[in-house]
Write a protein that holds these residues in place. Sequence first.
Motif, PDB file in Angstrom:
ATOM      1  N   MET A 169     121.547  67.624  33.766  1.00 48.67           N
ATOM      2  CA  MET A 169     120.916  68.843  33.315  1.00 48.67           C
ATOM      3  C   MET A 169     119.427  68.754  33.637  1.00 48.67           C
ATOM      4  SD  MET A 169     120.621  70.631  29.508  1.00 48.67           S
ATOM      5  CE  MET A 169     122.115  69.934  28.963  1.00 48.67           C
ATOM      6  N   LYS A 170     118.886  69.800  34.214  1.00 48.49           N
ATOM      7  CA  LYS A 170     117.473  69.835  34.605  1.00 48.49           C
ATOM      8  C   LYS A 170     116.649  70.511  33.510  1.00 48.49           C
ATOM      9  CE  LYS A 170     118.501  70.040  39.522  1.00 48.49           C
ATOM     10  NZ  LYS A 170     118.325  70.825  40.740  1.00 48.49           N
ATOM     11  N   LEU A 171     116.577  69.836  32.376  1.00 46.51           N
ATOM     12  CA  LEU A 171     115.860  70.347  31.216  1.00 46.51           C
ATOM     13  C   LEU A 171     114.963  69.248  30.677  1.00 46.51           C
ATOM     14  CD1 LEU A 171     115.435  72.538  29.012  1.00 46.51           C
ATOM     15  CD2 LEU A 171     117.471  71.622  27.868  1.00 46.51           C
ATOM     16  N   ALA A 172     113.683  69.574  30.488  1.00 44.75           N
ATOM     17  CA  ALA A 172     112.723  68.603  29.968  1.00 44.75           C
ATOM     18  C   ALA A 172     111.838  69.286  28.932  1.00 44.75           C
ATOM     19  CB  ALA A 172     111.872  68.021  31.094  1.00 44.75           C
ATOM     20  N   CYS A 173     111.301  68.467  28.042  1.00 44.98           N
ATOM     21  CA  CYS A 173     110.359  68.981  27.046  1.00 44.98           C
ATOM     22  C   CYS A 173     109.134  68.087  27.030  1.00 44.98           C
ATOM     23  CB  CYS A 173     111.003  69.035  25.664  1.00 44.98           C
ATOM     24  SG  CYS A 173     111.461  67.426  24.990  1.00 44.98           S
ATOM     25  N   THR A 174     108.054  68.652  26.549  1.00 48.44           N
ATOM     26  CA  THR A 174     106.811  67.896  26.424  1.00 48.44           C
ATOM     27  C   THR A 174     106.122  68.294  25.130  1.00 48.44           C
ATOM     28  OG1 THR A 174     104.788  67.215  27.559  1.00 48.44           O
ATOM     29  CG2 THR A 174     105.398  69.536  27.764  1.00 48.44           C
ATOM     30  N   MET A 175     105.497  67.305  24.518  1.00 48.75           N
ATOM     31  CA  MET A 175     104.758  67.513  23.270  1.00 48.75           C
ATOM     32  C   MET A 175     103.376  66.875  23.429  1.00 48.75           C
ATOM     33  SD  MET A 175     107.749  66.531  20.503  1.00 48.75           S
ATOM     34  CE  MET A 175     106.694  66.727  19.095  1.00 48.75           C
TER      35      MET A 175
END
Length: 174
Positions: free
Chosen positions: A1-7
């Motif tokens: 899955m090509k899903l990323a998050c950043t905080m």
Amino acid sequence: MKLACTMAPGRGDVDLVLQRLAVDLAARGIRCCGTVQINSQPGDAAGPCDMDVRVLPEGPVLRISQSLGREARGCRLDPAALETAVGLVEERLRSGADVLIVNKFGKHEAEGRGFRNVIAEAVSMDVPVLVGLNALNRDAFEAFSGGMATDLRSNVRELEEWVQRNTMLEFQET
């Protein structure tokens, strides 16, 4: 899955990083779709900031916060303005995009509204998705992504590298 998050730890820091990322990617010939948040101080500097989003790539800029008064507490998000932004992004995604950037997986997304369906649509289209995230909505995002999202540091170079790996596009030099 090509899903990323950043905080990022500071208030508004993710917004600044995602804005810079969108500008840099566009300069490299990458078709960005989504939103970046722009916070501005209203005339009364003691009050809360105004929240706007720029619909990528070229706008419009929409005010997504409501002015509820200086002493107001609670969520100031204007749900109608957010849904307008969602509709514009959905339309642009269907016209073709190399990457979807969503400024925040927030309360509305956690409750099944906002950009949630657009994120799912982009993933199903194999378009890489990068989402800003805060600690309040982390659990909801983890549930939504099934724990399959990649966590990235809030660093423009690292985010660009993730986009390049997941788009398989040759980046133009800037």
